[in-house]
Scaffold this motif. Sequence first.
Motif, PDB file in Angstrom:
ATOM      1  N   MET A 148      -5.032   0.382   4.108  1.00 25.84           N
ATOM      2  CA  MET A 148      -4.262   1.512   3.581  1.00 25.84           C
ATOM      3  C   MET A 148      -3.723   2.369   4.713  1.00 25.84           C
ATOM      4  O   MET A 148      -4.487   2.979   5.464  1.00 25.84           O
ATOM      5  CB  MET A 148      -5.131   2.363   2.639  1.00 25.84           C
ATOM      6  N   GLY A 149      -2.416   2.425   4.827  1.00 26.30           N
ATOM      7  CA  GLY A 149      -1.783   3.218   5.872  1.00 26.30           C
ATOM      8  C   GLY A 149      -0.840   2.367   6.694  1.00 26.30           C
ATOM      9  O   GLY A 149      -1.119   1.198   6.971  1.00 26.30           O
ATOM     10  N   SER A 150       0.301   2.939   7.055  1.00 27.99           N
ATOM     11  CA  SER A 150       1.287   2.212   7.849  1.00 27.99           C
ATOM     12  C   SER A 150       1.882   3.163   8.890  1.00 27.99           C
ATOM     13  O   SER A 150       2.636   4.071   8.531  1.00 27.99           O
ATOM     14  CB  SER A 150       2.401   1.651   6.959  1.00 27.99           C
ATOM     15  N   PRO A 158     -11.668   6.532   3.849  1.00 28.49           N
ATOM     16  CA  PRO A 158     -11.852   5.136   3.454  1.00 28.49           C
ATOM     17  C   PRO A 158     -13.326   4.754   3.450  1.00 28.49           C
ATOM     18  O   PRO A 158     -14.080   5.154   4.336  1.00 28.49           O
ATOM     19  CB  PRO A 158     -11.061   4.361   4.523  1.00 28.49           C
ATOM     20  N   MET A 191      -5.004   2.703  10.242  1.00 28.96           N
ATOM     21  CA  MET A 191      -5.915   3.551  11.002  1.00 28.96           C
ATOM     22  C   MET A 191      -6.336   2.825  12.281  1.00 28.96           C
ATOM     23  O   MET A 191      -6.587   1.623  12.273  1.00 28.96           O
ATOM     24  CB  MET A 191      -7.152   3.884  10.152  1.00 28.96           C
ATOM     25  N   ARG A 251      -6.434   8.157  12.344  1.00 29.59           N
ATOM     26  CA  ARG A 251      -5.063   7.865  11.936  1.00 29.59           C
ATOM     27  C   ARG A 251      -4.094   8.153  13.089  1.00 29.59           C
ATOM     28  O   ARG A 251      -4.317   9.075  13.892  1.00 29.59           O
ATOM     29  CB  ARG A 251      -4.675   8.711  10.721  1.00 29.59           C
ATOM     30  N   TYR A 264      -7.016   7.480   1.559  1.00 31.66           N
ATOM     31  CA  TYR A 264      -6.380   7.559   2.881  1.00 31.66           C
ATOM     32  C   TYR A 264      -7.253   8.311   3.885  1.00 31.66           C
ATOM     33  O   TYR A 264      -7.423   7.866   5.020  1.00 31.66           O
ATOM     34  CB  TYR A 264      -5.026   8.258   2.751  1.00 31.66           C
ATOM     35  N   ASN A 265      -7.804   9.441   3.455  1.00 30.29           N
ATOM     36  CA  ASN A 265      -8.536  10.299   4.393  1.00 30.29           C
ATOM     37  C   ASN A 265      -9.994   9.914   4.553  1.00 30.29           C
ATOM     38  O   ASN A 265     -10.598  10.188   5.596  1.00 30.29           O
ATOM     39  CB  ASN A 265      -8.447  11.763   3.944  1.00 30.29           C
ATOM     40  N   PRO A 308      -5.130   8.883  -4.038  1.00 26.29           N
ATOM     41  CA  PRO A 308      -4.502   8.469  -2.774  1.00 26.29           C
ATOM     42  C   PRO A 308      -5.044   9.226  -1.564  1.00 26.29           C
ATOM     43  O   PRO A 308      -5.266   8.626  -0.509  1.00 26.29           O
ATOM     44  CB  PRO A 308      -3.020   8.760  -3.025  1.00 26.29           C
ATOM     45  N   ALA A 309      -5.274  10.533  -1.721  1.00 22.78           N
ATOM     46  CA  ALA A 309      -5.777  11.331  -0.595  1.00 22.78           C
ATOM     47  C   ALA A 309      -7.183  10.894  -0.198  1.00 22.78           C
ATOM     48  O   ALA A 309      -7.508  10.791   0.991  1.00 22.78           O
ATOM     49  CB  ALA A 309      -5.767  12.812  -0.954  1.00 22.78           C
ATOM     50  N   MET A 318       0.224   4.308  -2.615  1.00 23.21           N
ATOM     51  CA  MET A 318       0.023   5.702  -2.206  1.00 23.21           C
ATOM     52  C   MET A 318       1.012   6.644  -2.892  1.00 23.21           C
ATOM     53  O   MET A 318       0.664   7.760  -3.271  1.00 23.21           O
ATOM     54  CB  MET A 318       0.170   5.823  -0.682  1.00 23.21           C
ATOM     55  N   GLN A 337       0.813  -1.217   0.000  1.00 25.61           N
ATOM     56  CA  GLN A 337       0.000   0.000   0.000  1.00 25.61           C
ATOM     57  C   GLN A 337       0.852   1.274   0.000  1.00 25.61           C
ATOM     58  O   GLN A 337       0.392   2.322  -0.449  1.00 25.61           O
ATOM     59  CB  GLN A 337      -0.988  -0.006   1.176  1.00 25.61           C
TER      60      GLN A 337
END
Length: 365
Positions: free
Chosen positions: A235-237, A226, A240, A285, A223-224, A219-220, A199, A195
């Motif tokens: 998505m995210g590391s 979902p 969330m 997040r 991520y922001n 991507p935004a 991104m 992911q």
Amino acid sequence: MAPILDINKLYKNYGATEILKDINISIEPGDFLVLVGPSGCGKSTLLNCIAGLEEITDGTLAIGGKDMTHVSPKDRDIAMVFQSYALYPTMSVAKNITFGMKVRGVDQATQEAKLNDVASLLQIEPLLNRRPSQLSGGQRQRVAMGRALVRDPKLFLFDEPLSNLDAKLRVEMRTEIKKLHQTLDASIVYVTHDQIEAMTLATKIVVLKGGIVQQIGSPAEIYNNPANLFVADFMGSPAMNLIPAQVTKNGSGTQIVISRDAGETLVLNDARDLALPEDVILGLRPEDIAEAGFRAGDGVQEAACMVDMVEPAGADTYVVSELGGKQVTARLHAETSAQAGKMLNLAFDMSKVSYFAKETGERLN
């Protein structure tokens, strides 16, 4: 202008087993589309359907405004870069790159001109007389990309091209692919399970799970905002934070109650007037949970939390606490004084909270 790729109601079955279900995707010329999801989600199968390597069971697929549903791969005006490089071991780098043009009957002068252009673009001029066995993994992948680039196709297809490389080289090659896209304004469909790759590279992301599209967006957006719990978690590391909570009204706003140890609760106020069910999953997040004093704003709520674990990570420090029976991660500054086993005042940015339905996992706000 017609979409460079238009997939409409695509299904792919193997016997009675559905692999892809009702796939609808459209991208414009110059888009960098990334298909991302866990192993077995159908992303490589979908790429093979686009390439014509797999016959679709139902639906239509157009490239550059032309129906390619039943057209053979060689007539689709595509170029593919594989995970395994797929280079001819007995040929030099130069011959690997020009072989496809030679087979298609392209004249020698054009072959040499395109070879020189691509070698310069990929910075592989010193390698042209070497064999693949004399190259590093990153160099081999550049050659594989060069072989695709000389085709000058309508659509480039990348099937997990960086998965055989070590971590440092993956980052370097990711940057090179991004530069290449910006330089050529090429239309690309790219498959990855990573992911972070999705991104950083994509202009548009398709998140797949079990052969079904979970969300399509920039991507935004992915991520922001979902679309569901799966996308939020994938998505995210770090991922969330997803915390069970109860909702009560608080004047014109919304009061969020989260259980803690020994029957205690954490009460947070969301100034937004939201129509939510009583039981929700609160998503936030890690970067939206800061140490008190380092985050300000109307939506910020502070609360003391017990620190279970501290994980230094260079520029950031991750602090883990337990809320709602879940491990909750906060991304703090590197110099934080947080210590495991001690209380720490954390600031929750409630303006960034996503809410999900407890039963269906769908986004509520």
